[in-house]
Design a protein around this motif. Structure first.
Motif, PDB file in Angstrom:
ATOM      1  N   LEU A 125       0.789  -1.292  -0.145  1.00 28.79           N
ATOM      2  CA  LEU A 125      -0.028   0.202   0.041  1.00 28.79           C
ATOM      3  C   LEU A 125       0.818   1.299   0.195  1.00 28.79           C
ATOM      4  N   THR A 126       1.783   1.278   0.776  1.00 30.38           N
ATOM      5  CA  THR A 126       2.593   2.638   0.872  1.00 30.38           C
ATOM      6  C   THR A 126       3.470   2.711  -0.412  1.00 30.38           C
ATOM      7  N   ASN A 127       3.891   1.623  -0.759  1.00 22.92           N
ATOM      8  CA  ASN A 127       4.704   1.806  -2.242  1.00 22.92           C
ATOM      9  C   ASN A 127       3.939   2.273  -3.300  1.00 22.92           C
ATOM     10  N   GLU A 128       2.728   1.989  -3.186  1.00 19.01           N
ATOM     11  CA  GLU A 128       1.753   2.650  -4.112  1.00 19.01           C
ATOM     12  C   GLU A 128       1.480   3.978  -4.243  1.00 19.01           C
ATOM     13  N   HIS A 129       1.717   4.317  -3.008  1.00 13.78           N
ATOM     14  CA  HIS A 129       1.389   6.022  -2.671  1.00 13.78           C
ATOM     15  C   HIS A 129       2.453   6.841  -2.501  1.00 13.78           C
ATOM     16  N   THR A 130       3.727   6.402  -2.763  1.00 13.33           N
ATOM     17  CA  THR A 130       4.746   7.397  -2.431  1.00 13.33           C
ATOM     18  C   THR A 130       5.876   7.442  -3.484  1.00 13.33           C
ATOM     19  N   ASN A 131       6.286   8.693  -3.445  1.00 10.39           N
ATOM     20  CA  ASN A 131       7.281   8.999  -4.593  1.00 10.39           C
ATOM     21  C   ASN A 131       8.491   9.547  -4.362  1.00 10.39           C
ATOM     22  N   SER A 132       8.637   9.761  -2.890  1.00 11.70           N
ATOM     23  CA  SER A 132       9.767  10.290  -1.936  1.00 11.70           C
ATOM     24  C   SER A 132      10.603   9.501  -0.922  1.00 11.70           C
ATOM     25  N   ASN A 133       9.844   8.455  -0.679  1.00 17.51           N
ATOM     26  CA  ASN A 133      10.580   7.570   0.596  1.00 17.51           C
ATOM     27  C   ASN A 133      12.177   6.969   0.115  1.00 17.51           C
ATOM     28  N   VAL A 134      13.070   7.083   1.032  1.00 18.87           N
ATOM     29  CA  VAL A 134      14.387   6.523   0.287  1.00 18.87           C
ATOM     30  C   VAL A 134      14.815   5.657   1.549  1.00 18.87           C
ATOM     31  N   ILE A 135      14.398   5.532   2.702  1.00 18.08           N
ATOM     32  CA  ILE A 135      14.843   4.842   3.859  1.00 18.08           C
ATOM     33  C   ILE A 135      13.746   4.248   4.547  1.00 18.08           C
ATOM     34  N   ASN A 136      13.686   3.011   4.872  1.00 17.05           N
ATOM     35  CA  ASN A 136      12.446   2.426   5.893  1.00 17.05           C
ATOM     36  C   ASN A 136      13.184   1.552   6.937  1.00 17.05           C
ATOM     37  N   PHE A 137      12.430   1.415   7.884  1.00 16.23           N
ATOM     38  CA  PHE A 137      12.838   0.826   8.959  1.00 16.23           C
ATOM     39  C   PHE A 137      11.615  -0.401   9.248  1.00 16.23           C
ATOM     40  N   LEU A 138      12.191  -1.273   9.951  1.00 16.40           N
ATOM     41  CA  LEU A 138      11.147  -2.529  10.461  1.00 16.40           C
ATOM     42  C   LEU A 138      11.411  -2.612  12.010  1.00 16.40           C
ATOM     43  N   VAL A 139      10.157  -2.321  12.749  1.00 19.39           N
ATOM     44  CA  VAL A 139      10.354  -2.412  14.190  1.00 19.39           C
ATOM     45  C   VAL A 139       9.670  -3.406  14.787  1.00 19.39           C
ATOM     46  N   GLY A 140      10.241  -4.460  15.453  1.00 17.64           N
ATOM     47  CA  GLY A 140       9.550  -5.200  16.394  1.00 17.64           C
ATOM     48  C   GLY A 140       9.320  -4.640  17.832  1.00 17.64           C
ATOM     49  N   ASN A 141       8.089  -4.516  18.148  1.00 12.13           N
ATOM     50  CA  ASN A 141       7.815  -3.669  19.498  1.00 12.13           C
ATOM     51  C   ASN A 141       7.391  -4.656  20.377  1.00 12.13           C
ATOM     52  N   LYS A 142       7.316  -4.054  21.549  1.00  5.85           N
ATOM     53  CA  LYS A 142       7.003  -5.015  22.798  1.00  5.85           C
ATOM     54  C   LYS A 142       7.672  -5.995  23.339  1.00  5.85           C
ATOM     55  N   ILE A 143       9.356  -5.634  23.311  1.00  5.05           N
ATOM     56  CA  ILE A 143      10.273  -6.778  23.598  1.00  5.05           C
ATOM     57  C   ILE A 143      10.310  -6.989  25.353  1.00  5.05           C
ATOM     58  N   ASP A 144       9.685  -5.966  26.027  1.00  6.50           N
ATOM     59  CA  ASP A 144       9.619  -6.109  27.371  1.00  6.50           C
ATOM     60  C   ASP A 144       8.607  -7.355  27.597  1.00  6.50           C
ATOM     61  N   LEU A 145       7.786  -7.825  26.669  1.00  7.62           N
ATOM     62  CA  LEU A 145       6.944  -8.986  26.955  1.00  7.62           C
ATOM     63  C   LEU A 145       7.550 -10.108  26.298  1.00  7.62           C
ATOM     64  N   PHE A 182      14.364   6.740  16.395  1.00  5.66           N
ATOM     65  CA  PHE A 182      14.188   7.916  15.704  1.00  5.66           C
ATOM     66  C   PHE A 182      15.420   8.588  15.092  1.00  5.66           C
ATOM     67  N   GLU A 183      16.455   8.517  16.207  1.00  8.65           N
ATOM     68  CA  GLU A 183      17.669   9.280  15.902  1.00  8.65           C
ATOM     69  C   GLU A 183      18.624   8.609  14.968  1.00  8.65           C
ATOM     70  N   TYR A 184      18.596   7.364  14.823  1.00  9.58           N
ATOM     71  CA  TYR A 184      19.411   6.685  13.616  1.00  9.58           C
ATOM     72  C   TYR A 184      18.457   6.823  12.401  1.00  9.58           C
ATOM     73  N   PHE A 185      17.538   7.007  12.301  1.00  8.42           N
ATOM     74  CA  PHE A 185      16.446   7.198  11.247  1.00  8.42           C
ATOM     75  C   PHE A 185      16.960   8.512  10.639  1.00  8.42           C
ATOM     76  N   THR A 186      17.020   9.329  11.468  1.00  9.47           N
ATOM     77  CA  THR A 186      17.168  10.834  11.206  1.00  9.47           C
ATOM     78  C   THR A 186      18.827  10.910  10.581  1.00  9.47           C
ATOM     79  N   PHE A 187      19.470  10.242  11.145  1.00  8.52           N
ATOM     80  CA  PHE A 187      20.940  10.123  11.014  1.00  8.52           C
ATOM     81  C   PHE A 187      21.067   9.573   9.385  1.00  8.52           C
ATOM     82  N   LYS A 188      20.185   8.575   9.319  1.00 14.26           N
ATOM     83  CA  LYS A 188      20.572   7.997   7.699  1.00 14.26           C
ATOM     84  C   LYS A 188      19.972   8.995   6.825  1.00 14.26           C
ATOM     85  N   LEU A 189      18.856   9.603   7.160  1.00 15.30           N
ATOM     86  CA  LEU A 189      18.087  10.324   6.182  1.00 15.30           C
ATOM     87  C   LEU A 189      19.261  11.564   5.852  1.00 15.30           C
TER      88      LEU A 189
END
Ligand code: GDP
Length: 233
Positions: A125-145, A182-189
């Motif tokens: 879905l997102t690939n269909e709607h973007t023309n400016s994205n350059v970097i993407n992250f995958l995040v597995g959240n809730k590692i406290d569980l 968030f900071e590593y993402f900004t750094f990469k951009l």
């Protein structure tokens, strides 16, 4: 910034600027949090922007966003972080925000395997709607569980590698890896635009103030092999 600066993650000293009135940012980046409802998108954003963590679930209505200003070396970047609703009925609203995003953070819940599988559809879905994205992250959240974990770190890494995403595991509850995300993402951009500056600047203009982030013909960054499967946890 030289090409040698790229990926020296350990040298990453990003300063968060709290003065809302700060002027003279070089970059304005837009990042979108994507994923099923209740994987923790709002919590990640709120934890990073210093709002207290809530155990109570309050669904995002449509789209919400926060702005953070970060400084890396002498470069100031304003980052708009969009928090999109994961519910089906909001998909058309959210898609307007995908278009101008420089990057996506695809979030799943490590205790819910379906939330990772659903990201295949979110990526389409997102690939269909973007023309400016350059970097993407995958995040597995809730590692406290950890005791309820259904998605192994290796499964996350494999998914990330398949889709050319940078991989991290986080906990919005304990704050683990949230700042880093968030900071590593900004750094990469910043790195991307600093290194590719010449590609996007007009030949007759060597002006550093040109807003390259508004260009619509950006090319996705090809990650190095070791980064494709990097786990930051
Ligand atoms: P969103 O719909 O993706 O924005 O999800 P929310 O941020 O609203 O979170 C959904 C639920 O998961 C809420 O009850 C949160 O308290 C909880 N939650 C979010 N992140 C974490 C986390 O890292 N660990 C734990 N244990 N719960 C979390």
């Amino acid at each position: 910034m030289s090409k040698n600066d790229e990926d020296k993650e350990e040298d990453l000293h990003m300063e968060k600027i709290t003065d809302d009135n700060i002027k003279g940012h070089k970059y304005l980046f837009r990042i979108c949090l994507i994923g099923n409802a209740s994987v923790g998108k709002t919590s990640l954003l709120k934890t990073y922007t210093s709002n207290p963590f809530h155990n109570k679930y309050m669904p995002t209505v449509g789209v919400d966003f926060q702005v953070v200003t970060l400084k890396y070396k002498e470069i100031i970047a304003k980052v708009h972080i969009w928090d999109t609703a994961g519910e089906e009925r909001f998909k058309s609203i959210s898609s307007n925000y995908y278009r101008s995003s420089h990057g996506f953070i695809y979030v799943y819940d490590i205790t819910d395997g379906d939330s990772l599988n659903s990201l295949e559809n979110w990526i389409t879905l997102t690939n269909e709607h973007t023309n400016s994205n350059v970097i993407n992250f995958l995040v597995g959240n809730k590692i406290d569980l950890e005791n309820d974990r259904k998605v192994s770190t290796n499964q996350g890494k494999e998914f990330a590698s398949k889709h050319n995403l940078i991989f991290l595991e986080t906990s919005a509850k304990t704050n683990e890896n949230v700042q880093r995300l968030f900071e590593y993402f900004t750094f990469k951009l910043i790195n991307y635009f600093e290194i590719n500056k010449s590609k996007y600047m007009r030949d007759d203009d060597d002006n550093d103030d040109q807003d390259m982030t508004s260009f619509s013909n950006l090319k996705p960054l090809e990650l190095e092999n070791d980064e494709k499967s990097k786990c930051g946890c």
